[in-house]
Design an enzyme around this catalytic site. Structure first.
Site, PDB file in Angstrom:
ATOM      1  N   ASP A 522      31.641 -35.813  -6.110  1.00 20.96           N
ATOM      2  CA  ASP A 522      30.848 -34.868  -4.938  1.00 20.96           C
ATOM      3  C   ASP A 522      29.647 -35.426  -5.850  1.00 20.96           C
ATOM      4  OD1 ASP A 522      29.752 -32.398  -3.914  1.00 20.96           O
ATOM      5  OD2 ASP A 522      29.495 -31.670  -6.826  1.00 20.96           O
ATOM      6  N   ASP A 717      33.977 -30.257  -8.429  1.00 23.79           N
ATOM      7  CA  ASP A 717      33.979 -29.356  -8.877  1.00 23.79           C
ATOM      8  C   ASP A 717      35.722 -28.631  -8.445  1.00 23.79           C
ATOM      9  OD1 ASP A 717      33.692 -26.423  -9.322  1.00 23.79           O
ATOM     10  OD2 ASP A 717      31.520 -26.195  -9.265  1.00 23.79           O
ATOM     11  N   ASP A 721      34.748 -27.401  -4.979  1.00 24.88           N
ATOM     12  CA  ASP A 721      36.035 -28.532  -3.903  1.00 24.88           C
ATOM     13  C   ASP A 721      37.280 -28.760  -3.926  1.00 24.88           C
ATOM     14  OD1 ASP A 721      33.271 -29.857  -3.275  1.00 24.88           O
ATOM     15  OD2 ASP A 721      33.422 -30.623  -5.476  1.00 24.88           O
TER      16      ASP A 721
END
Length: 825
Positions: A522, A717, A721
């Site tokens: 991410d 995260d 996520d």
């Protein structure tokens, strides 16, 4: 299936006709009513439990054999089940109190005595699978505990405790002193070693006398006396301290599960039988000096393994690595003593100095300070605490001394409960562990058959030689190290990673990470700092103030950046603003009766916002500079453009480079604008094909699914996520707190440093090679030892010395291996 109940022990009423029928299990005459089915008569719950155990495992031939041996029943039978009834009382269980599960099952953690190798764990876990209502058993060799999962409707905990006792293992509730059961078991082993050592020493002196007598002459009466006395010492050694091997062998026979004690007990039985026959007939060797020394050496080797396993348990105690082991307990007179945390109670108060880790969960009684809660909550900045505020174990006091009242200690704390879920990985049966278990079972059966073949082959030369070689084979071929190698390596790796603030929840994770494939990152907060900076670019500054007023009600890095920038520029934050909703790409709110939309260009267009050419030019300038544009619209008209920037983490470039060198294909998934994502990817050295922007959480999940099959890792995260992290073969959370992150991903890096990912991958590879090395050492040792025993090159005594060497070698290799480099311990 009908339920069989034991016959009542209450006297029959005067109206009913009674008769006596034999108990199905023990044969004791049992009063029962007329018409009672003889096949359902049991004198007590003990006989009922024994019958169900024997019948359930298909061992009904036991009753036919019993009836052939004796036609009379014993006069009285003692039920052992009653002594386990305490296990159904929560007051007795204490820390082992069963925990209710959503599906109606219960979990209880118990201390277990009598474990000495992986085969013991294997035996207990097989017994669970064969017992109705007992769903599973997970044995933790490192600290000699067992977690039992059972259906209380079908089987009480007391019956499980009784069954384990029949298998040769005693269970007890966990105590407040975690090492208590270790010292109890240690004392028991040392007592057996002392008795065996006494018998062995005296038997050897008698043997010296007999050997000297053969050389220089000895009176026949003296010879008979010495042989008889040596025989008694040998039998004492085999029957008393050596009974542990026979208990394990009987348990293996009952459960039809191969166990390392089976060949050992067989070897001792063969030697004892042959020696006894020779002692009675007065011909041949009596062997009891060898048998006594053999029992002594076997028990000594078992004790060495036991001590090494305890050392391994201390090296993987995750709670010990996260929280301090001592606390400053405040006395009534105001003084304080440094005591182990186990001695604290909920009535105590503790003093925590600046820079120290907090040892308990509790409330601040006095003092003001700042604490670092990054381990639990992911907050990178210190949080102010004052009198009445709650604090948690594992957090760090940063500024001034504080006094805390104790609410919870050890495993009852928040971090303690997190660590329990992580420690469960130490006993996770990964595929390679299951393979080792299967090989160990086949090995025990094979060794027994090879011992029989060895005896038959050498019996042509001499029965004495044949017996010695067969006994050597049975003794030396111990599959204990095979069962120990893999789970110990995984447990040590998890413990050492925890010391580096890398929490691994799933043991199978290490296997996935040891083979390079694809890793997705991410962007925001993972590859970048996550602390954004907002600036006004174009439009109406009043719209900037309106945006800050709405965003003040939202918890998000971009919202925080906008509010912070507005305050720095002295803009007014309107109290009447409200946040109406959070959607993919932006937020919706109201301020002073006007509708407000704040977000990306796509988000505003999807809400039919009008955007003029000047606004579009400002948006494109932001994208050209690699920053994120945020558009503010009021009543359907775009009024202002803000830009949000997020600096790349200092170790991101190096981490991506190191992963690429190790053969990983690195990609980036982000909800940010594709142009921003491309600019960040170019800086980090990620190819544009693998840098995907403008993705929703659902899009990220789809990308992970498309990348499978293969070893797919997602780094992001722990909360934002969650779907992608859960769908990947390995999810690694680098933001948030341990409690939330470990629910979504099997790995949580509490420090947030990307370099820890490279460390973890390297550690996983070393763990894999360590497993292969220890597995090869233990298997190779056994193959060579068996060959030497079959060819007559080692005696039973030498076999007893060699037997524990493989396990000790595996323990030494595992504990000394630098899984995470030279600094790990």
């Amino acid at each position: 299936m009908s339920t069989i109940e034991p016959a009542s022990s209450e006297p029959a009423s005067s109206e009913s006709t009674t008769r006596s029928l034999p108990c199905v299990h023990c044969g004791l005459a049992t009063p029962c009513g007329e018409g009672t089915d003889p096949q359902t008569v049991f004198c007590c719950n003990g006989c009922l439990g024994a019958y169900q155990l024997i019948h359930g495992w298909g061992l009904d031939d036991f009753y036919a054999l019993r009836d052939q041996v004796s036609s009379t029943a014993p006069d009285q039978v003692r039920s052992d089940v009653t002594r386990f009834n305490e296990f159904d009382r929560e007051e007795f269980l204490g820390r082992s109190k069963p925990v209710d599960q959503p599906d109606g099952r219960k979990l209880s953690n118990l201390a277990i005595h009598g474990l000495h190798c992986g085969a013991c764990a294997w035996l207990i876990e097989n017994a669970a699978g064969r017992t109705p209502g007992w769903e599973s058993a997970r044995v933790k060799m490192s600290d000699h505990t067992v977690c039992v999962s059972y259906n209380p409707v079908e089987i009480p905990l007391s019956r499980i405790a009784a069954l384990l006792s029949k298998l040769g293992y005693e269970v007890a509730p966990l105590t407040e002193v975690p090492d208590q059961h270790f010292w109890i078991e240690n004392r028991r082993l040392l007592t057996n070693i002392a008795v065996a050592g006494f018998c062995a020493a005296n038997a050897m002196w008698i043997a010296i006398g007999l050997y000297a007598g053969e050389a220089w002459g000895i009176a026949e009466s003296h010879r008979i006396y010495l042989r008889a006395f040596g025989t008694v010492l040998g039998i004492v050694a085999v029957v008393f301290p050596g009974r542990t091997f026979f208990a394990g062998a009987m348990a293996a026979i009952r459960t039809r599960t191969p166990h390392m004690d089976l060949p050992v007990a067989l070897g001792l039985s063969v030697g004892t039988l042959a020696g006894a026959v020779n002692a009675v007939t007065g011909r041949g060797e009596v062997y009891f000096d060898s048998l006594a020394v053999l029992v002594f050496l076997l028990l000594l080797g078992r004790w060495i393994q036991f001590r090494q396993q305890h050392r391994a348990a201390q090296s993987v105690d995750l709670l010990m690595r996260i929280t301090p082991q001592h606390a400053r307990r405040v006395n009534r007179d105001g003084t304080n003593d440094l005591v182990p945390w186990q001695r604290l109670t909920t009535d105590d108060q503790v003093l925590v100095l600046a820079g120290e880790s907090i040892p308990v969960d509790g409330k601040v009684l006095s003092g003001d300070s700042m604490i670092d809660r990054s381990l639990l909550t992911g907050e990178s900045r210190g949080v102010a605490v004052t009198e009445g505020d709650s604090v948690a174990a594992g957090t760090v006091n940063l500024m001034r001394p504080i006094e805390i009242s104790v609410d919870a200690i050890g495993q009852e704390t928040r971090i303690g409960k997190v660590m329990q879920s992580v420690e469960a990985a130490a006993i996770t049966k990964t595929p390679i562990v299951q393979l080792a278990d299967r090989i160990g079972g086949v090995f025990v059966v094979t060794v027994t058959l090879l011992a029989l073949a060895t005896f038959l082959f050498w019996s042509k030369e001499s029965v004495s030689v044949a017996m010695g070689n067969a006994t050597s084979l049975l003794i030396v071929a111990c599959p204990c190290a095979l069962a120990l190698a893999t789970p110990l390596a995984i447990a040590v790796a998890i413990g050492r990673s925890a010391k580096r603030r890398i929490l691994v929840r799933d043991g199978q994770t290490l296997q996935h990470l040891s083979r390079g494939d694809t890793i997705w990152f991410d962007k925001t907060g993972t590859l970048t700092e996550g602390r954004m900076r907002a600036e006004f670019v174009h439009g109406n500054r009043d719209a900037f103030a309106v945006a800050a007023s709405v965003e003040a009600h939202c918890v998000h890095p971009i919202a925080e950046a906008i509010v912070r920038a507005a305050k720095q520029q002295g803009l007014v934050i309107f109290d009447q603003a409200e946040l109406c909703g959070i959607e993919v790409g932006g937020v919706v709110g109201r301020c002073d009766g006007r509708g407000v939309y704040i977000g990306s260009l796509g988000f505003l267009r999807s809400n039919d916002v009008t955007i003029d050419t000047a606004m579009l030019d400002a948006i494109n300038r932001c994208l050209d500079h690699g920053t994120t544009p945020v558009v503010v619209a009021i009543d359907g008209q775009a009024e202002a453009v803000l830009t949000v920037t997020d600096n790349i983490k200092p170790d991101a470039i190096r981490t991506i480079s190191e992963l690429t060198k190790r053969g990983w294909q690195v990609g980036m998934l982000s909800g940010d604008h594709p142009a921003i994502v491309d600019r960040v990817a170019e800086t980090l050295g990620i190819s544009k094909e693998n840098a995907l922007g403008g993705l929703s959480p659902e899009d990220k999940l789809e990308c992970i699914k498309k990348a499978q099959p293969g070893q797919v890792v997602m780094v992001g995260d722990g909360a934002n996520d969650a779907a992608a992290l859960a769908a990947a073969d390995v999810g690694i959370a680098v933001r948030g707190g341990a409690e939330v992150s470990l629910q979504a991903a099997p790995v949580f890096i509490s420090s947030g440093h990307l370099g820890s990912i490279v460390e973890l991958i390297d550690g996983a590879k070393r763990t894999r090679w360590l497993i292969i090395a220890t597995f090869a050492v233990s298997l190779g040792y056994n193959v060579v030892a068996v060959a030497l025993a079959m060819t007559g090159y080692i005696s039973p005594l030498v076999a007893a010395v060699l037997m524990p060497i493989s396990s000790v070698s595996v323990l030494a290799l595992t504990l000394l291996c630098p899984i995470f480099g030279k600094q790990s311990s």
